[in-house]
Enzyme design. Structure first.
Site, PDB file in Angstrom:
ATOM      1  N   GLU A  27      23.841 -32.354 -13.209  1.00 48.08           N
ATOM      2  CA  GLU A  27      23.721 -33.154 -14.425  1.00 48.08           C
ATOM      3  C   GLU A  27      24.983 -33.999 -14.614  1.00 48.08           C
ATOM      4  O   GLU A  27      26.094 -33.566 -14.278  1.00 48.08           O
ATOM      5  CB  GLU A  27      23.531 -32.212 -15.632  1.00 48.08           C
ATOM      6  N   ASN A  72      20.148 -32.244 -20.683  1.00 48.18           N
ATOM      7  CA  ASN A  72      20.164 -32.905 -21.989  1.00 48.18           C
ATOM      8  C   ASN A  72      20.471 -34.397 -21.893  1.00 48.18           C
ATOM      9  O   ASN A  72      19.997 -35.180 -22.706  1.00 48.18           O
ATOM     10  CB  ASN A  72      21.187 -32.230 -22.907  1.00 48.18           C
ATOM     11  N   ASN A 172      13.168 -33.353 -20.676  1.00 51.11           N
ATOM     12  CA  ASN A 172      13.945 -32.101 -20.623  1.00 51.11           C
ATOM     13  C   ASN A 172      13.937 -31.388 -21.965  1.00 51.11           C
ATOM     14  O   ASN A 172      14.221 -32.006 -23.001  1.00 51.11           O
ATOM     15  CB  ASN A 172      15.402 -32.414 -20.254  1.00 51.11           C
ATOM     16  N   GLU A 173      13.605 -30.112 -21.962  1.00 47.63           N
ATOM     17  CA  GLU A 173      13.745 -29.218 -23.134  1.00 47.63           C
ATOM     18  C   GLU A 173      13.359 -29.892 -24.452  1.00 47.63           C
ATOM     19  O   GLU A 173      14.133 -29.873 -25.422  1.00 47.63           O
ATOM     20  CB  GLU A 173      15.187 -28.694 -23.221  1.00 47.63           C
ATOM     21  N   TYR A 244      18.863 -18.536 -19.746  1.00 48.90           N
ATOM     22  CA  TYR A 244      20.285 -18.235 -19.520  1.00 48.90           C
ATOM     23  C   TYR A 244      20.613 -16.892 -20.188  1.00 48.90           C
ATOM     24  O   TYR A 244      20.158 -16.630 -21.293  1.00 48.90           O
ATOM     25  CB  TYR A 244      21.176 -19.307 -20.161  1.00 48.90           C
ATOM     26  N   GLU A 295      15.892 -24.383 -14.812  1.00 49.70           N
ATOM     27  CA  GLU A 295      17.250 -24.051 -15.268  1.00 49.70           C
ATOM     28  C   GLU A 295      17.301 -22.548 -15.470  1.00 49.70           C
ATOM     29  O   GLU A 295      16.544 -21.998 -16.285  1.00 49.70           O
ATOM     30  CB  GLU A 295      17.600 -24.755 -16.589  1.00 49.70           C
ATOM     31  N   GLN A 352      24.255 -24.702 -12.948  1.00 47.04           N
ATOM     32  CA  GLN A 352      24.059 -25.923 -12.221  1.00 47.04           C
ATOM     33  C   GLN A 352      24.645 -25.746 -10.812  1.00 47.04           C
ATOM     34  O   GLN A 352      24.800 -24.606 -10.386  1.00 47.04           O
ATOM     35  CB  GLN A 352      24.713 -27.074 -12.967  1.00 47.04           C
TER      36      GLN A 352
END
Ligand code: AHR
Length: 503
Positions: A27, A72, A172-173, A244, A295, A352
């Site tokens: 990212e 993000n 994304n998200e 996570y 992720e 990442q």
């Protein structure tokens, strides 16, 4: 010493392991791209300005796929800023992480780097501040041969041949309230379906990932997944899942509890599969949407907080976690969980790759492997083939958030063509070694090739620039015996193990 029995059978196949589960994520934030992958002034830089020392580690790790450019940041990213002559590229305020983005690295530089590192690109389009139009233009720029506006633009930028990107993320998200352009499930599902339709009309050979919920703790988890899977059902191939964990914020440094998180990970995978299959049911279709866990990792630093002195600077030190042995053990158990779901988990990206919550770290003068590098590398190297069902009989323990955590986590991968069987095992026991027995009479003509161990007397041990080889893989063949089709292995306390048998 504790005892355990592992049972497996070469005819009880889960599925072929999709090699894209050995993916990672790059990212535009902190020092991931700038100083991680791209640093023209570094002594290790090649003619393109990308770091050869990092590229070598990426190859050693066996990374197959890399998701790019976010995360993000993608929700406010203008892909046009990052292509064409560098002197004309704008400097932007990157609002998601409050970095200064000079766009000196963009789509074409990423594609060049992907070729050099043998990875397949997985591109994300901006469905936050932009939508269908920007997505279709980027696809044309990347995948269409020539003779149209955006394809010719690519050619004029020096890239005659299309990049042929096969895997695309639709934003994304988008259920995360932190996301720029955050939407509700109906709004996002409609936008993603419209974007997906045009993208597949332009290039039917691509595969698409819609955003599943950004996490188990969000109130939208589950219902979001079901709604989005239904709205996009005709066009998408995968639904994303993000996870996570850490051992400070939630569990107050309780290693036994922390090492149980793979149980929640397993539950989350089951729930997302259920949402996908619900969409199949209500669409009265045999089509199966699979999972892209694009992720996942251990993360300690709070995501939202950008250090005050780092705001609006280029490549600040941002969420650069240092991983210890217990983090590597959790990453290992998460890999085993995904392998045991090989029938539905088809893509996965460790978040990442470099410097930002990453297995590879850099300074201006060195690059080194964090502890979590090793389980990734071992799974990628030895975890190719067919995942077999395995059942383990072993003692279990209870912790603050879990009951019945098996001391052993395992996965078995059979590679018939190569004549190889790999048994992956984590011993979660902090106090005792475990003697594991396995009846492998179906593989009588095999022999032990190697027993790899990752361990350290201190479970909090880390690798640093000053001490890069404090926690390293070791070959401990004397920890395993194979006689007459019976395997006996000593799995040291708090260790990661890979036992490879070959014909
Ligand atoms: O990987 C760091 C961030 O975590 C990503 O930008 C975002 O998608 C997630 O919340």
């Amino acid at each position: 010493m504790k005892k355990a029995v592992l049972r497996t059978d070469k005819y009880f196949k889960i599925d072929r392991v999709d090699e894209r589960i050995y993916g990672s994520f790059l990212e535009h934030m902190g020092r991931a791209v700038y100083e991680g992958v791209y640093q023209p002034e570094c002594k290790f830089a090649d003619e393109d300005g990308t770091r050869t020392d990092v590229a070598e580690l990426v190859k050693e790790m066996g990374v197959t796929t890399v998701r790019y450019p976010g995360g993000n940041i993608v929700s406010a990213y203008n892909w046009e800023d990052g292509v064409g002559p560098k002197e004309l590229r704008p400097v932007r305020l990157e609002a998601a992480w409050q970095n200064l983005e000079d766009n000196s690295f963009g789509t074409n530089e990423f594609m060049d780097w992907a070729k050099k590192t043998n990875i397949a690109p997985m591109m994300a389009v901006n469905l936050g501040t932009r939508g269908v139009d920007a997505a279709r233009n980027l696809l044309e720029y990347c995948n269409f041969p020539a003779g149209t506006y955006y394809a010719d633009m690519r050619v004029s930028h020096g890239y005659e041949k299309p990049h042929n990107v096969k895997l695309w993320c639709l934003g994304n998200e988008m259920d995360g309230p932190w996301q720029i352009g955050h939407r509700n499930a109906h709004e996002y599902g409609t936008l993603a379906a419209q974007t997906a339709k045009v993208m597949k009309d332009i290039d039917p050979s691509i595969e698409l990932v819609a955003c599943g919920s950004a996490g188990l703790k969000l109130p939208t988890f589950g219902s979001w997944d079901a709604t989005v899977a239904d709205r996009c059902f005709r066009y998408i191939d995968y639904l994303s899942m993000h996870t996570y964990y850490n051992n400070r914020n939630f569990t107050l440094d309780d290693t036994r509890d922390f090492l149980g998180h793979a149980l929640t990970f397993d539950d989350q995978i089951h729930s997302v599969i259920a949402a996908c299959d619900y969409a199949s049911a209500i669409n009265k279709s045999k089509k199966r949407i699979n999972l892209s866990i694009d992720e996942w990792n251990v993360v300690y630093r709070p995501h939202g907080k950008v250090p005050a002195d780092a705001r609006w600077t280029k490549a600040p030190h941002q969420i650069e976690d240092t991983y210890n042995l217990e983090d590597a053990l959790l990453v290992g158990t998460m890999f085993l969980t995904m392998l045991n779901h090989a029938d539905r988990v088809k893509v996965a990206c460790l978040a990442q790759l470099v410097n930002v919550i990453a297995p590879i770290m850099t300074s201006d003068t060195a690059a080194w492997r964090q502890t979590i590098f090793y389980p990734f590398k071992h799974c990628s190297v030895y975890g190719r083939g067919t995942a077999l069902q395995s059942v383990v009989e072993c003692e279990k323990y209870d912790s603050k958030h879990y009951t019945d955590i098996p001391y052993l986590a395992t996965s078995v991968i059979y590679n018939e063509e190569e004549g190889q069987i790999a048994i992956f095992a984590v011993n979660r026991d902090l106090d005792e070694d475990c003697s594991m027995e396995a009846d492998l009479r179906q593989f009588k003509d095999y022999h032990i090739d190697r027993h790899i161990v990752l361990n350290h007397e201190d479970i909090k041990a880390v690798n640093t620039e000053a001490e890069p080889n404090n926690v390293v893989e070791e070959i401990k063949n004397s920890n395993s015996k194979f006689e007459d089709g019976h395997l006996t292995s000593v799995l040291e306390k708090h260790s990661w193990n890979v036992i490879v048998l070959k014909k």
